[in-house]
Design a protein around this motif. Structure first.
Motif, PDB file in Angstrom:
ATOM      1  N   SER A  16       0.826  -1.208   0.000  1.00 22.80           N
ATOM      2  CA  SER A  16       0.000   0.000   0.000  1.00 22.80           C
ATOM      3  C   SER A  16       0.856   1.253   0.000  1.00 22.80           C
ATOM      4  N   TYR A  17       1.898   1.271   0.819  1.00 22.56           N
ATOM      5  CA  TYR A  17       2.766   2.456   0.856  1.00 22.56           C
ATOM      6  C   TYR A  17       3.619   2.573  -0.402  1.00 22.56           C
ATOM      7  N   VAL A  20       1.441   4.493  -2.878  1.00 20.01           N
ATOM      8  CA  VAL A  20       1.152   5.920  -2.663  1.00 20.01           C
ATOM      9  C   VAL A  20       2.405   6.744  -2.397  1.00 20.01           C
ATOM     10  N   GLU A  23       2.785  10.315  -4.043  1.00 18.39           N
ATOM     11  CA  GLU A  23       1.689  11.194  -3.618  1.00 18.39           C
ATOM     12  C   GLU A  23       1.803  11.520  -2.135  1.00 18.39           C
ATOM     13  N   TYR A  24       2.190  10.529  -1.349  1.00 20.41           N
ATOM     14  CA  TYR A  24       2.365  10.738   0.092  1.00 20.41           C
ATOM     15  C   TYR A  24       3.418  11.813   0.350  1.00 20.41           C
ATOM     16  N   ARG A  27       2.090  15.278  -0.506  1.00 23.33           N
ATOM     17  CA  ARG A  27       1.044  15.790   0.387  1.00 23.33           C
ATOM     18  C   ARG A  27       1.496  15.922   1.839  1.00 23.33           C
ATOM     19  N   GLU A  31       4.669  18.455   6.263  1.00 19.10           N
ATOM     20  CA  GLU A  31       3.712  18.604   7.355  1.00 19.10           C
ATOM     21  C   GLU A  31       4.273  19.252   8.609  1.00 19.10           C
ATOM     22  N   ASP A 162      -8.971   2.688  -0.689  1.00 19.90           N
ATOM     23  CA  ASP A 162      -8.657   3.683  -1.715  1.00 19.90           C
ATOM     24  C   ASP A 162      -7.960   4.858  -1.030  1.00 19.90           C
ATOM     25  N   TRP A 163      -6.792   5.209  -1.525  1.00 24.66           N
ATOM     26  CA  TRP A 163      -5.993   6.273  -0.903  1.00 24.66           C
ATOM     27  C   TRP A 163      -5.519   7.197  -2.020  1.00 24.66           C
ATOM     28  N   TRP A 164      -6.150   8.357  -2.095  1.00 21.38           N
ATOM     29  CA  TRP A 164      -5.826   9.329  -3.137  1.00 21.38           C
ATOM     30  C   TRP A 164      -5.922   8.710  -4.537  1.00 21.38           C
ATOM     31  N   GLY A 165      -6.922   7.861  -4.731  1.00 24.77           N
ATOM     32  CA  GLY A 165      -7.115   7.252  -6.033  1.00 24.77           C
ATOM     33  C   GLY A 165      -6.290   6.014  -6.293  1.00 24.77           C
ATOM     34  N   ASN A 166      -5.525   5.572  -5.305  1.00 26.14           N
ATOM     35  CA  ASN A 166      -4.717   4.358  -5.433  1.00 26.14           C
ATOM     36  C   ASN A 166      -5.383   3.217  -4.667  1.00 26.14           C
TER      37      ASN A 166
END
Length: 216
Positions: A16-17, A20, A23-24, A27, A31, A162-166
């Motif tokens: 999963s990581y 993303v 994108e991660y 975004r 932070e 679903d994570w940002w479309g992924n």
């Protein structure tokens, strides 16, 4: 624990990581700019262990926390389960050493580090794995070394597909501070500080918890 017996949910987290990673970083990578309490705690950690201290960032993602700490004089090693995140960290933060590895079997020597941070990384472990994960963190810290953890406060488990479309398959485990404290004490730490805060406007609306502990 070798590659062949990695728990299935760890494999799902890794995949999963990987999905993303870019994108991660785009975004989440900046932070700390809007998190004054996080910066204060990380700064206190650096000050406590002194210039040039070795710090591990456990579950480092794209390396933004490790990079922030390195910019303040520490020697950083970032560890992440996701090869995609490790590759991204090496690209974006060449001042940091990155290693691929699992929180239950860290790629590090006994007592290698003066301190460690685990920001929102143990949230992907099931509760039964917490003592083993913190025991591994204790193993790679010198006696008196510090561990700073951050987590989402609560008792729920959020399953994201679903994570940002992924397409992903990953669970986020919220925990009360007492659960974290008990697991850390069981693993050989004493607690220096614990606190909680409300979310900042830029964050997901979850209460945040922190525990600072010392290896004994």
């Amino acid at each position: 624990m070798g590659e062949r017996d990695v728990p299935e949910h760890h494999s799902r987290v890794r995949e999963s990581y990987d999905a993303v990673a870019e994108e991660y970083a785009a975004r989440i990578g900046g932070e700390l700019a809007y998190k004054p309490l996080d910066r204060a705690l990380l700064g206190a950690l650096v000050e406590a262990v002194g210039p040039g201290a070795a710090i591990a960032d456990l579950g480092c993602g794209p390396g933004h926390v490790a990079g922030w700490l390195a910019a303040r004089g520490a020697r950083l090693v970032g560890v992440d389960l996701s090869p995609g995140m490790v590759a991204l960290g090496r690209r974006e933060h060449p001042e940091v050493e990155f290693r691929a590895g699992d929180l239950l079997e860290l790629p590090a020597a006994n007592g290698e580090f003066d301190a460690a941070v685990a920001f929102y990384s143990v949230i992907h472990l099931v509760t039964e794995e917490l003592p083993a994960a913190f025991a591994e963190a204790r193993r790679v810290l010198r006696a008196g070394g510090l561990l700073l953890t951050a987590f989402h406060v609560g008792e729920e488990v959020r399953h994201m597909r679903d994570w940002w479309g992924n397409t992903v398959d990953v669970e986020f485990h919220f925990r009360e501070s007492g659960v974290m404290v008990r697991a850390m004490v069981e693993a050989g730490f004493e607690i220096d500080a614990r606190m909680e805060r409300a979310p900042y406007p830029e964050e997901a609306e979850t209460r945040r918890g922190y525990v600072l502990a010392r290896a004994i």
